[in-house]
Scaffold this motif. Structure first.
Motif, PDB file in Angstrom:
ATOM      1  N   ILE A  93       0.845  -1.198   0.000  1.00  0.00           N
ATOM      2  CA  ILE A  93       0.000   0.000   0.000  1.00  0.00           C
ATOM      3  C   ILE A  93       0.881   1.250   0.000  1.00  0.00           C
ATOM      4  O   ILE A  93       1.946   1.272   0.624  1.00  0.00           O
ATOM      5  CB  ILE A  93      -0.980   0.004   1.205  1.00  0.00           C
ATOM      6  CG1 ILE A  93      -1.967   1.169   1.091  1.00  0.00           C
ATOM      7  CG2 ILE A  93      -0.231   0.036   2.525  1.00  0.00           C
ATOM      8  CD1 ILE A  93      -3.149   1.042   2.027  1.00  0.00           C
ATOM      9  N   ILE A  94       0.448   2.234  -0.756  1.00  0.00           N
ATOM     10  CA  ILE A  94       1.186   3.497  -0.846  1.00  0.00           C
ATOM     11  C   ILE A  94       0.188   4.625  -0.665  1.00  0.00           C
ATOM     12  O   ILE A  94      -0.915   4.581  -1.218  1.00  0.00           O
ATOM     13  CB  ILE A  94       1.850   3.610  -2.238  1.00  0.00           C
ATOM     14  CG1 ILE A  94       3.113   2.753  -2.283  1.00  0.00           C
ATOM     15  CG2 ILE A  94       2.165   5.046  -2.589  1.00  0.00           C
ATOM     16  CD1 ILE A  94       3.788   2.796  -3.616  1.00  0.00           C
ATOM     17  N   LEU A  95       0.565   5.635   0.122  1.00  0.00           N
ATOM     18  CA  LEU A  95      -0.280   6.821   0.275  1.00  0.00           C
ATOM     19  C   LEU A  95       0.540   8.052  -0.071  1.00  0.00           C
ATOM     20  O   LEU A  95       1.702   8.126   0.298  1.00  0.00           O
ATOM     21  CB  LEU A  95      -0.730   7.004   1.732  1.00  0.00           C
ATOM     22  CG  LEU A  95      -1.427   5.881   2.463  1.00  0.00           C
ATOM     23  CD1 LEU A  95      -1.825   6.383   3.845  1.00  0.00           C
ATOM     24  CD2 LEU A  95      -2.653   5.463   1.707  1.00  0.00           C
ATOM     25  N   TYR A  96      -0.062   8.983  -0.758  1.00  0.00           N
ATOM     26  CA  TYR A  96       0.559  10.297  -0.840  1.00  0.00           C
ATOM     27  C   TYR A  96      -0.526  11.354  -0.944  1.00  0.00           C
ATOM     28  O   TYR A  96      -1.611  11.090  -1.467  1.00  0.00           O
ATOM     29  CB  TYR A  96       1.586  10.411  -1.967  1.00  0.00           C
ATOM     30  CG  TYR A  96       1.093  10.068  -3.350  1.00  0.00           C
ATOM     31  CD1 TYR A  96       1.267   8.781  -3.845  1.00  0.00           C
ATOM     32  CD2 TYR A  96       0.502  11.029  -4.154  1.00  0.00           C
ATOM     33  CE1 TYR A  96       0.850   8.459  -5.126  1.00  0.00           C
ATOM     34  CE2 TYR A  96       0.082  10.715  -5.433  1.00  0.00           C
ATOM     35  CZ  TYR A  96       0.255   9.429  -5.915  1.00  0.00           C
ATOM     36  OH  TYR A  96      -0.162   9.113  -7.169  1.00  0.00           O
ATOM     37  N   ALA A  97      -0.231  12.529  -0.417  1.00  0.00           N
ATOM     38  CA  ALA A  97      -1.265  13.568  -0.348  1.00  0.00           C
ATOM     39  C   ALA A  97      -0.695  14.883  -0.853  1.00  0.00           C
ATOM     40  O   ALA A  97       0.510  15.101  -0.828  1.00  0.00           O
ATOM     41  CB  ALA A  97      -1.761  13.727   1.083  1.00  0.00           C
TER      42      ALA A  97
END
Lengths: 111, 375
Positions: A93-97
């Protein structure tokens, strides 16, 4: 303000845009978290790619999913905390904002 | 497992093909049994005989019937295409559509056959199947812990795959068994459904004993997963509709079955070759396990099925079911239930090694064992 008036000023408001790329298997779970945490809408895109874990458990439904969410900063933070707690240890899983501006903040729970 | 009076009655009431019935079903590929049939390894020991197909043993006829089927050849083509880095690709959506078609078709066919039989005859085979699934899972777990040296969680994850069943191995085995040994029982499909679950439950329990309590969450995943829905649902539709009404959909589900299966295996060959790339990472002991476990479980399955009065063909298929390792339902359940287990171990072993092994070598072994037992 009349939205059909072409000369009305554009009222850009700041919100947060979160992108989640995760293994396909987690789709229903992540969307469930989003609903519970008060996200008003999202876009899901089938995607494929490669990461440091580089395996796909359920390749017959497509490799990964990408979920795009726009919401207030607090809501995005709550989502990020939840996903970090649940999935960072063992899942792909990867998150970026990023900060984005939108025209109708009420659609995203902002003002 | 000796047949007791009860199972003897069961066999009689279902008119299972007996050893003496083999000859009428045997095709050109399976010549009449010789006066003293023998079971022998290695496979090509009798290749020098003047009539190579003359003896009903583990020999060229079984291997040829298996290896030269268009489905197995398509699987090989898929593996070759992937190893040559061909641009051949079957879209994921098409793969989903084909697996839906195949699972529903198998379910329907089994349901139709069950509709014709007495429901009480199902009870003992289903209980035996569940018990066999649990025994194979525990055996696999012990072997993986002691002989392969995996951690508790990894061993439990891999064991769940080996105790569960691969629907495509089942179809491939049934296809060959029906051509070589005669018709199989419709209830085998119900047994595939029954075999799917117990191993996953036991595997998750073994892996989660010390840690968290996600067992029910991942169990729900299996019970509502597409394999159970389509196989179980198809079975139910077949039973409720009965043979006459189900005949209306046969042009699609029976007529096109073999062709779709061939396409599906082409795709599966590519998937298996992709998994095989990880083989160096999993270690030689897991490779040995992936080849030996199916033979042990398969032979056990053939003996058990023979013991409860199955025909030779059905026993061979039951052996292949126990020998096979799941790669649709189990990986998803294990990934969610035991996320700390290493997926390349179970995916490489189940799809990259055990599935091709069964398709090429395992199925002829179970056929030979079943034929030997029946003779």
């Amino acid at each position: 303000m009349n939205p059909t008036d072409p000369n009305a000023p554009l009222n850009w408001r700041p919100v947060r845009h979160l992108t989640i790329i995760a293994e396909r298997l987690l789709k229903d779970r992540i969307l469930n978290h989003l609903d519970k945490l008060g996200v008003s809408g999202y876009t899901v895109i089938e995607s494929e790619g490669r990461g440091d874990r580089s395996f796909v458990v359920d390749e017959w439904q497509g490799d990964n999913i990408e979920i795009q969410v726009i919401a207030r900063r607090e809501v995005i933070d709550a989502v990020a905390r939840k996903l970090r707690e649940r999935y960072f240890a063992h899942h792909s899983i990867i998150l970026y904002a990023q900060d984005v501006d939108v025209l109708r903040p009420e659609k995203y729970g902002a003002q | 497992m000796n047949p007791d009076p009860q199972t003897g009655k069961l066999a009689a009431s279902r008119r299972l093909p007996q050893a003496g019935d083999l000859a009428p079903h045997a095709s050109a590929l399976a010549p009449a049994p010789s006066p003293q049939p023998r079971f022998c390894f290695p496979p090509f020991r009798y290749r020098h005989a003047t009539r190579p197909f003359a003896k009903p043993m583990f020999s060229a006829d079984l291997l040829a019937a298996n290896l030269l089927s268009p489905m197995v050849l398509a699987f090989a083509l898929g593996m070759v295409a992937m190893s040559l880095r061909s641009d051949l690709e079957i879209p994921a959506s098409m793969h989903s559509a084909m697996s839906i078609f195949l699972l529903l078709a198998i379910g329907l066919k089994g349901g139709k056959a069950i509709a014709l039989s007495d429901p009480s005859t199902l009870v003992i085979p289903i209980l035996v199947t569940i018990a066999a699934g649990i025994v194979v899972t525990l055996l696999a777990y012990a072997a993986l812990r002691r002989l392969v040296g995996l951690s508790t969680v990894d061993a439990a994850a891999v064991a769940a795959h080996y105790g569960s069943v691969s629907a495509v191995t089942f179809i491939a085995a049934r296809d060959v068994a029906e051509r070589v040994l005669g018709p199989t029982e419709g209830l085998l499909v119900a047994l595939v459904v029954a075999l799917e679950i117990p191993a996953i439950v036991v595997g998750l329990w073994l892996g989660q004993r010390k840690g968290g309590g996600r067992l029910w969450v991942s169990l729900r995943e299996v019970l509502t997963g597409r394999t159970m829905m389509l196989l179980g649902g198809g079975l139910l539709i077949g039973v409720l509709a009965g043979p006459e009404r189900a005949a209306r959909v046969e042009p699609l589900f029976v007529g096109l079955f073999d062709g779709v299966l061939m396409l599906f295996l082409l795709d599966l060959g590519m998937a298996a070759a992709r998994r095989l790339r990880d083989v160096r990472r999993v270690g030689v002991r897991l490779v040995a396990f992936a080849m030996l476990m199916p033979v042990v479980a398969g032979t056990l399955g053939v003996f058990v099925a023979h013991g409860i009065g199955f025909s030779a063909a059905s026993s061979a298929v039951f052996g292949a079911m126990l020998a096979s390792a799941s790669y649709i339902a189990a990986p998803a359940a294990v990934r969610l239930g035991l996320p700390e287990a290493n997926p390349s171990l179970y995916l490489t072993a189940a799809l990259g090694m055990t599935f091709p092994f069964n398709l090429a070598i395992g199925i002829p072994i179970y056929l030979a064992a079943a034929r030997w037992l029946a003779s």
